[in-house]
Design an enzyme around this catalytic site. Structure first.
Site, short mmCIF file in Angstrom:
data_model
loop_
_atom_site.label_atom_id
_atom_site.label_comp_id
_atom_site.label_asym_id
_atom_site.label_seq_id
_atom_site.Cartn_x
_atom_site.Cartn_y
_atom_site.Cartn_z
N GLU A 28 0.82 -1.23 0.00
CA GLU A 28 0.00 0.00 0.00
C GLU A 28 0.84 1.26 0.00
O GLU A 28 0.56 2.21 -0.73
CB GLU A 28 -0.96 0.01 1.20
CG GLU A 28 -2.19 -0.86 1.01
CD GLU A 28 -1.96 -2.32 1.37
OE1 GLU A 28 -0.84 -2.66 1.82
OE2 GLU A 28 -2.89 -3.13 1.21
N HIS A 48 -10.63 -4.65 10.49
CA HIS A 48 -11.31 -4.52 9.19
C HIS A 48 -12.62 -3.74 9.28
O HIS A 48 -13.38 -3.72 8.33
CB HIS A 48 -11.61 -5.90 8.60
CG HIS A 48 -10.42 -6.58 8.01
ND1 HIS A 48 -9.39 -7.07 8.77
CD2 HIS A 48 -10.08 -6.83 6.72
CE1 HIS A 48 -8.49 -7.62 7.98
NE2 HIS A 48 -8.86 -7.48 6.74
#
Lengths: 357, 329
Positions: free
Chosen positions: B60, B129
């Protein structure tokens, strides 16, 4: 100040004239020396200005590492890109940013290369392909990779050089970037200015492998060069640039150099992490300017008076840069909010501080 | 008008903008061969090829920074995060590079780019998450942020974000991808919703629920429940959190004099905190009650179904908060 922009050389040539030392013409070698003297004198002037409070904040000098800037940036084309870390003054000069705006930036003046908004760590000169000094260790590596991506996307034959310090190879950004560059064969040369220390931590204390081997797991070929030898550095980069330009994929260079000053102006030159003796020995044996000067003297390609003239000429340039910085006005309140957003949207508020603008 | 899903609306926006401008490309994990983890990019690889629809490694920080670098020299990257939770790995590039580059280069480098992907909780995905990531992107000046709640808003705002000259984060609702709604047909012209324009999703005169993103639907549900008690709630969907439509916020405050801010994230330094501050600074005299916030519980998201329900904001909590500002509870 036009003297510093000696860009008449063409890529792949060694100055056009008769080759006189290791394939380099006398004119070319004189140009190397003069540029390196400019970088040295510029940084000495910055050091002086810092000491009397004209420059604030962090100020990371490049003294001792001049041959890397000249040997790496010198062989590039004007339309190639350079991205670097916060030790960025010299690379900016090498890429063609005028010394006046660089010095004025250090002074925090309106005439600075980024109007006093960035300071020492964030010199930009987009018109000459200098895409900035970036302040977070390793943060510039993905940026250079993205510039390489854009070059390839547009099917251009430009290249991008990314300077980083030795300590930056321990950042995740390094591994992630080199992996992507290798997978996509991006036109980037990653040049580690390996001055042996990340601030006050010796590289060998925080890496099991030498710098040159740290790209091995990514598939980017690694090369080591004596970064105090401008001719060797130039020769390597000239060859790599040509391969990268032809689509050969990224390259990685461990340019072995040494920093003669502290990490920044606020740090000691020596002390707890390296000895005074070590620094003095390096200055004696590995000063890139002295090395080139002595080789030229030995080959009878340089006279003492030519050297003195050269030094005098660059001192004039640096004094003019300092005068430009002194004379430049401070940025004003009008500048505080400018260039936060390129597009001020028609609807909604972008600034939530409740202040009048 | 066609009725399509939120996912299809985003897909249309990407396809139309890529068609319109060759400098737009999509990069992220699983966006190409896999059609996107949430199938938002379905078919785009076939349509545009692997030059413009690019599977990244799971890096990322690296690919977000690559996007910034590409934008520095004029491309218009759309960087997809599989979810914004994973973008925390990239925050150095978002905050230190994307947000600040235009300012610290004094206008020499601007970044016409988009970071997009889902934010907020889905179902039982637990702490790492399930989080609303808006605050991280709002805190630093230099990045714009939109949070579309409907298929039409998803399409119109993503297109606007891609065309904007600054970095824009488009935070989608993880549970909205299957939501259907009417979206103007492409044949009827270019459908773009300007950044910074809130929309009243339900008119009402008694109390204002100010919200955005997936929470708009919870607010509408709460408004429906309040109606049964004779309370007429207005739902203001901010749509864009920076630029923020302060005029629309002040207008609804002046209309109802009572405000509940509903947000998916945590309360501390959250979106609701900013809105409450702005209201008390600029419309204090219009208020008949303190501004209340309905947020996630100030704890990481738990896994157990019952605990998760307790942690999330709910329509019931919104109803209670509305009654409280109406002094009817």
């Amino acid at each position: 100040m036009a003297d510093t922009k000696t860009k008449e050389k063409k890529e792949g040539t060694r100055g056009g004239g008769k080759a006189e030392l290791d394939g380099f013409s006398r004119d070319m070698l004189h140009w190397f020396l003069k540029q390196m003297l400019l970088y040295r004198r510029f940084e000495e002037k910055a050091e002086e200005a810092y000491a009397i409070g004209k420059i604030g904040g962090f100020c990371h000098l490049h003294i001792g590492q001049e041959a890397v800037a000249q040997g790496v940036v010198g062989p590039l084309r004007p339309d190639d890109y350079v991205v670097t870390s916060y030790r960025d003054h010299t690379q900016a000069l090498a890429k063609g940013v005028d010394p006046g705006p660089v010095m004025a930036e250090l002074y925090g003046k309106k005439g600075g290369s980024v109007g006093g908004k960035g300071g020492s760590m964030h010199i930009f000169g987009v018109d000459v392909g200098f895409m900035g000094g970036h302040g977070i260790v390793g943060g510039q590596i993905p940026l250079a990779t993205g510039i390489g991506w854009a070059i390839q996307y547009r099917e251009s034959d430009q290249i991008c050089v990314c300077f980083l310090g030795d300590a930056a190879v321990n950042q995740g950004a390094f591994l992630e970037s080199l992996n992507m560059a290798a997978v996509w064969k991006l036109p980037v040369i990653y040049v580690v200015e390996n001055n042996e220390y990340g601030m006050g931590t010796a590289f060998k204390r925080v890496s099991a492998l030498p710098v040159v081997d740290r790209a091995k797991g990514t598939g980017v070929p690694g090369h080591a060069v004596d970064g105090q030898d401008v001719m060797a550095t130039w020769t390597l980069i000239e060859r790599l640039a040509s391969e990268v330009r032809k689509g050969g994929g990224p390259q990685y260079v461990d340019a072995r150099t040494y920093r003669f000053r502290g990490h920044s102006m606020s740090d000691p030159v020596s002390g707890t992490y390296r000895s005074k003796k070590e620094v003095e020995e390096k200055k004696e044996e590995a000063d890139p300017i002295t090395i080139l000067r002595d080789r030229l003297f030995e080959a009878k390609l340089l006279k003492q008076e030519e050297l003195e003239e050269m030094d005098q000429a660059v001192r004039v340039i640096v004094d003019e840069a300092a005068k430009f910085a002194d004379d430049s006005p401070l940025p004003t309140a009008d500048d505080l909010y400018t260039h936060t957003y390129k597009e001020i949207n028609e609807h909604g508020r972008l600034f939530l501080d409740g202040r009048d603008r | 008008m066609a009725t399509i899903t939120y996912r299809e609306a985003l897909n249309q926006a990407l396809a139309e903008e890529m068609e319109r401008d060759d400098s737009v490309f999509l990069m992220g994990e699983e966006v190409a061969e896999y059609d996107g983890a949430y199938k938002v990019s379905k078919g785009l690889l076939d349509q545009f090829g692997d030059r413009r629809v690019v599977d990244s490694p799971i890096s990322e920080l690296g690919f977000a920074g690559l996007g910034v670098g590409a934008a520095m020299v004029g491309l218009r990257p759309v960087i997809e995060f599989m979810t914004f939770n994973f973008s925390f790995l990239a925050l150095d590039q978002v905050i230190n590079s994307a947000a600040k580059m235009y300012y610290m280069s004094d206008g020499q480098v601007h970044l016409p780019m988009v970071f997009r992907g889902p934010t907020g909780a889905a179902l039982q995905l637990s702490a790492q998450h399930s989080q609303a990531c808006q605050t991280w992107y709002l805190h630093a000046p230099g990045v714009k942020l939109v949070t579309p709640a409907t298929p039409a808003d998803a399409k119109g705002l993503l297109k606007a974000a891609i065309r904007d000259e600054d970095p824009v984060a488009v935070m989608e609702g993880e549970l909205l991808y299957n939501l259907k709604g009417e979206v103007p047909d492409p044949e009827d012209g270019d459908f773009v919703i300007p950044l910074g324009l809130a929309e009243v999703k339900r008119e009402g005169g008694d109390v204002s629920i100010i919200t955005s993103g997936a929470m708009v639907h919870m607010a509408l549900m709460a408004a429906g429940n309040l109606e049964k008690d004779g309370i007429d709630a207005e739902v203001l969907d901010l749509r864009s959190l920076r630029p923020l439509d302060v005029d629309a916020i002040l207008a609804t405050v002046q209309k109802t004099n009572r405000v509940v801010v509903l947000e998916e994230g945590w309360p501390y330094a959250g979106v609701g905190a900013q809105i409450a501050a702005t209201i008390q600074e600029e419309a204090f005299d219009d208020l008949d009650a303190p501004v209340l916030r309905v947020t996630q519980a100030d704890v990481p998201m738990p896994y157990a179904k019952n605990l998760e329900q307790m942690a999330k904001p709910s329509a019931d909590r919104v109803v209670q908060a509305c009654k409280k500002v109406l002094y009817t509870d």
